[in-house]
Scaffold this motif. Structure first.
Motif, mmCIF file in Angstrom:
data_model
loop_
_atom_site.group_PDB
_atom_site.id
_atom_site.type_symbol
_atom_site.label_atom_id
_atom_site.label_comp_id
_atom_site.label_asym_id
_atom_site.label_seq_id
_atom_site.Cartn_x
_atom_site.Cartn_y
_atom_site.Cartn_z
ATOM 1 N N GLU A 45 0.819 -1.216 0.000
ATOM 2 C CA GLU A 45 0.000 0.000 0.000
ATOM 3 C C GLU A 45 0.852 1.264 0.000
ATOM 4 O OE1 GLU A 45 -2.919 -0.167 3.158
ATOM 5 O OE2 GLU A 45 -3.271 -2.296 2.760
ATOM 6 N N LEU A 46 2.107 1.154 0.417
ATOM 7 C CA LEU A 46 3.023 2.294 0.419
ATOM 8 C C LEU A 46 3.641 2.527 -0.950
ATOM 9 C CD1 LEU A 46 5.038 1.503 3.680
ATOM 10 C CD2 LEU A 46 3.158 3.133 3.435
ATOM 11 N N ALA A 47 3.605 1.506 -1.811
ATOM 12 C CA ALA A 47 4.293 1.554 -3.102
ATOM 13 C C ALA A 47 3.522 2.372 -4.132
ATOM 14 C CB ALA A 47 4.503 0.133 -3.625
ATOM 15 N N ALA A 48 4.252 3.241 -4.811
ATOM 16 C CA ALA A 48 3.693 3.952 -5.970
ATOM 17 C C ALA A 48 3.456 2.933 -7.080
ATOM 18 C CB ALA A 48 4.673 5.040 -6.429
ATOM 19 N N ASP A 49 2.785 3.348 -8.134
ATOM 20 C CA ASP A 49 2.534 2.435 -9.252
ATOM 21 C C ASP A 49 3.831 1.866 -9.815
ATOM 22 O OD1 ASP A 49 -0.193 2.828 -8.997
ATOM 23 O OD2 ASP A 49 -0.302 4.329 -10.600
ATOM 24 N N ASP A 50 4.877 2.675 -9.795
ATOM 25 C CA ASP A 50 6.199 2.246 -10.258
ATOM 26 C C ASP A 50 7.159 2.390 -9.074
ATOM 27 O OD1 ASP A 50 5.401 1.847 -13.012
ATOM 28 O OD2 ASP A 50 5.286 4.025 -13.144
ATOM 29 N N CYS A 51 7.626 1.264 -8.541
ATOM 30 C CA CYS A 51 8.382 1.287 -7.286
ATOM 31 C C CYS A 51 9.447 0.205 -7.276
ATOM 32 C CB CYS A 51 7.410 1.056 -6.124
ATOM 33 S SG CYS A 51 8.164 1.051 -4.486
ATOM 34 N N LEU A 52 10.609 0.552 -6.707
ATOM 35 C CA LEU A 52 11.669 -0.421 -6.455
ATOM 36 C C LEU A 52 11.666 -0.756 -4.974
ATOM 37 C CD1 LEU A 52 14.280 -2.032 -7.246
ATOM 38 C CD2 LEU A 52 15.556 0.022 -6.578
ATOM 39 N N LEU A 53 11.677 -2.047 -4.665
ATOM 40 C CA LEU A 53 11.875 -2.544 -3.306
ATOM 41 C C LEU A 53 13.294 -3.081 -3.222
ATOM 42 C CD1 LEU A 53 10.941 -3.572 -0.462
ATOM 43 C CD2 LEU A 53 10.238 -5.692 -1.634
ATOM 44 N N ALA A 54 14.079 -2.550 -2.292
ATOM 45 C CA ALA A 54 15.424 -3.052 -2.007
ATOM 46 C C ALA A 54 15.357 -3.637 -0.603
ATOM 47 C CB ALA A 54 16.449 -1.921 -2.080
#
Length: 186
Positions: A45-54
């Motif tokens: 829910e915190l992620a924008a439509d385009d998001c990188l998770l590291a």
């Protein structure tokens, strides 16, 4: 709720091996979370439509790391976005614990939601830095992530400190967002 294009996370993994001898295990250093508790955090829910998770993961638990990536709504790109070679305070290669070989590296995977844009192709995977408190990662990694993704909205989950330009969430900092706090030690 604010959306982030970069989410940096170092979950407090609950190991199957608690390293009770000498109280060396993570559960003796800080509150850890079960896999189920990590997976149900509303990180997607915190992620924008385009998001990188590291996300940092622990070597004995690759399947669990992939389960978290999927539960949070991301798709794995690489298990080795960064590899941290740990050095002692004297600059020598760290001689850590390990399950088959003596551990002296940790890996941070990359996973995506949508199609985040990389703004720099010169960011290197290999990080060589001294160890500090148990499990604390090198500050340099945050800088490399900003170089990789640009000055985008970003948050560090399970943060230990406030860092300029980053929102943070964790039980060791004043959090910028509301989310359940880490569980009590197992």
């Amino acid at each position: 709720m604010k959306k982030y294009q970069l989410i940096y996370a170092d979950p407090p993994w609950q190991y199957r091996d608690k390293a009770h001898a000498g109280k060396r295990g993570a559960c003796y250093k800080y509150p850890v979370m079960s896999l189920d508790d990590i997976m149900v955090l509303p990180v997607g829910e915190l992620a924008a439509d385009d998001c990188l998770l590291a996300m940092w993961w622990v070597p004995p638990m690759p399947k669990e790391a992939l389960a978290v990536v999927e539960a949070w709504g991301f798709q794995l790109k690489t298990m080795k976005g960064f590899t941290w070679h740990k050095l002692t305070k004297h600059g020598k290669s760290h001689f850590g614990m390990g399950h088959w070989t003596r551990a002296n590296t940790e890996d941070c995977l990359f996973a995506t939601k949508g199609k985040p844009k990389r703004v720099s192709a010169s960011v290197r995977q290999f990080v060589e830095a001294q160890i500090r408190e148990h499990s604390r990662k090198p500050d340099e990694v945050r800088d490399r992530l900003v170089e990789l993704m640009g000055n985008v909205p970003r948050i560090e989950l399970f943060a230990r400190q406030q860092t300029g330009g980053w929102d943070v969430w964790g039980n060791e900092v004043e959090s910028d967002i509301d989310m359940p706090k880490e569980a009590d030690p197992a």
